[in-house]
Design an enzyme around this catalytic site. Sequence first.
Site, PDB file in Angstrom:
ATOM      1  N   ARG A  50       0.834  -1.208   0.000  1.00  0.00           N
ATOM      2  CA  ARG A  50       0.000   0.000   0.000  1.00  0.00           C
ATOM      3  C   ARG A  50       0.868   1.257   0.000  1.00  0.00           C
ATOM      4  O   ARG A  50       0.577   2.224  -0.685  1.00  0.00           O
ATOM      5  CB  ARG A  50      -0.965  -0.015   1.214  1.00  0.00           C
ATOM      6  N   TYR A 102     -17.812  17.759 -13.139  1.00  0.00           N
ATOM      7  CA  TYR A 102     -18.061  16.324 -13.282  1.00  0.00           C
ATOM      8  C   TYR A 102     -19.031  15.889 -12.176  1.00  0.00           C
ATOM      9  O   TYR A 102     -18.825  16.208 -10.993  1.00  0.00           O
ATOM     10  CB  TYR A 102     -16.730  15.559 -13.173  1.00  0.00           C
ATOM     11  N   ASP A 174      -8.436  19.421 -12.360  1.00  0.00           N
ATOM     12  CA  ASP A 174      -8.759  18.111 -12.919  1.00  0.00           C
ATOM     13  C   ASP A 174      -8.377  18.169 -14.401  1.00  0.00           C
ATOM     14  O   ASP A 174      -9.028  18.849 -15.193  1.00  0.00           O
ATOM     15  CB  ASP A 174     -10.259  17.824 -12.738  1.00  0.00           C
ATOM     16  N   LYS A 199      -9.804   7.429 -18.364  1.00  0.00           N
ATOM     17  CA  LYS A 199     -10.206   8.055 -19.619  1.00  0.00           C
ATOM     18  C   LYS A 199      -9.035   8.039 -20.611  1.00  0.00           C
ATOM     19  O   LYS A 199      -8.609   6.967 -21.012  1.00  0.00           O
ATOM     20  CB  LYS A 199     -10.739   9.453 -19.334  1.00  0.00           C
TER      21      LYS A 199
HETATM   22  C1  LIG Z   1     -14.507  10.101 -15.025  1.00  0.00           C
HETATM   23  C2  LIG Z   1     -14.083  11.359 -14.385  1.00  0.00           C
HETATM   24  C3  LIG Z   1     -13.790  11.417 -13.011  1.00  0.00           C
HETATM   25  C4  LIG Z   1     -13.945  10.191 -12.107  1.00  0.00           C
HETATM   26  O1  LIG Z   1     -13.010   9.217 -12.438  1.00  0.00           O
HETATM   27  P1  LIG Z   1     -13.257   7.622 -12.261  1.00  0.00           P
HETATM   28  O2  LIG Z   1     -11.996   7.057 -12.807  1.00  0.00           O
HETATM   29  O3  LIG Z   1     -14.471   7.258 -13.030  1.00  0.00           O
HETATM   30  O4  LIG Z   1     -13.421   7.368 -10.802  1.00  0.00           O
HETATM   31  C5  LIG Z   1     -13.364  12.621 -12.497  1.00  0.00           C
HETATM   32  N1  LIG Z   1     -13.243  13.727 -13.265  1.00  0.00           N
HETATM   33  C6  LIG Z   1     -13.530  13.707 -14.578  1.00  0.00           C
HETATM   34  C7  LIG Z   1     -13.375  14.943 -15.379  1.00  0.00           C
HETATM   35  C8  LIG Z   1     -13.960  12.533 -15.174  1.00  0.00           C
HETATM   36  O5  LIG Z   1     -14.263  12.526 -16.486  1.00  0.00           O
END
Ligand SMILES: *Cc1c(COP(=O)(O)O)cnc(C)c1O
Length: 399
Positions: A50, A102, A174, A199
């Site tokens: 971890r 988001y 983000d 993504k």
């Molecule tokens: C998908 C997404 C998240 C969350 O991520 P996960 O991998 O699904 O937990 C956060 N911010 C943005 C902009 C996203 O597209």
Amino acid sequence: MDEKLRIESRLAQIGSQEDPATGAINYPIYNATAFRHPRLGQSTGFDYIRTKNPTRSVLEEAVAELESGDAAFACSSGMAALTTVFALFGQGDHLVVSLDLYGGTYRLLERILSKYGISASYVDTNDLDGLEASRRPNTKAVFIETPTNPLMMITDIEAVCTWSRRHGLLTIVDNTLLTPFFQRPLELGADIIVHSATKYLGGHNDVLAGLIVTKGTELSAEMAILHNSLGAVLAPNDSYQLMKGMKTLALRMERHESNALALARYLLEHPAIAEVFHPGLPDHPGYDIQKRQSSGNTGIFSFKVKDAGYVEPLLRHIRLIAFAESLGGVESLMTYPAVQTHADIPVEIRDAVGVDDRLLRFSVGIEHADDLIADLGQALEAARTELEEASAGTASAAE
Ligand SMILES: *Cc1c(COP(=O)(O)O)cnc(C)c1O
């Protein structure tokens, strides 16, 4: 690795020079949860999975370098990364957050973090007067997404960072939609980057992962404690999977960008389409800022059909493009934000930003643009025919 290498080379070579013992071109997956200590008071640098794992470490070092950060932390999902970052804050703290957020981040703030006394104001982070008006004595950080999803609103990262530094606030970005290949917010003054690596970084709709990148020794040390204490870390197999995806990031992003622009231009001319939201189109309000702070555009954009009646048949008739709820993979996906990704955001906020029942989000994959145009074209045509038949039916029934 050699810092002077261009980003394409660094991406392709992730982990490939990290195992001198065997010369393995792909860094191995170390599934060990525990590491033998040579003797009391000595460690190989690895104790328990971890805290640190060799496979995850190679990924984290590569990501820190790609984002121009001091440290990176791989998490089990984007939400895990966000949870870990927000654990910096506590009772009485206030955050200023991008309005068109988001949905999962909004839910985390409002459903979970609110229980720990953390509050948030949602504002257009590109309006510095609005930012200033939302600032309170207990404000600790600004959290931005740029571009936002689904409406592709652009925030001037440097301007926000200058403002937040003046007031002693952290800036968290983000960077999921652009990735370090197109945008590096730490170079523009941000303190923390968060990614849903599920993504574009993973890129193949096959791995769930998140990343945090920090700037500064103190902040990096604090984040290491949170990452280890909360324990939402990325497994070695997934770390490998993510690195494998990232090796082709440059190629994929270039194709995502050109395909998305081609599809956006096609829809702009289509009679069934009311509006197209793409920051690479010159009449987009964020066009100049986007061009200045990023070296390219993401592969997602959104559009509004003229009549909400188009949505259901359109989603039923697309064939190559899948009706599914994610973004950033090689396969094209279409999402209906009002009922999928943004269902947890209250209608007032959705209306304020324009996420309504005519809005569709398109994550354009790396297929041939002409095939995507053909698929969208036939689906729009089929939807138009159905709508016409339905209205003719209603008209004759009324007679
Ligand atoms: C998908 C997404 C998240 C969350 O991520 P996960 O991998 O699904 O937990 C956060 N911010 C943005 C902009 C996203 O597209």
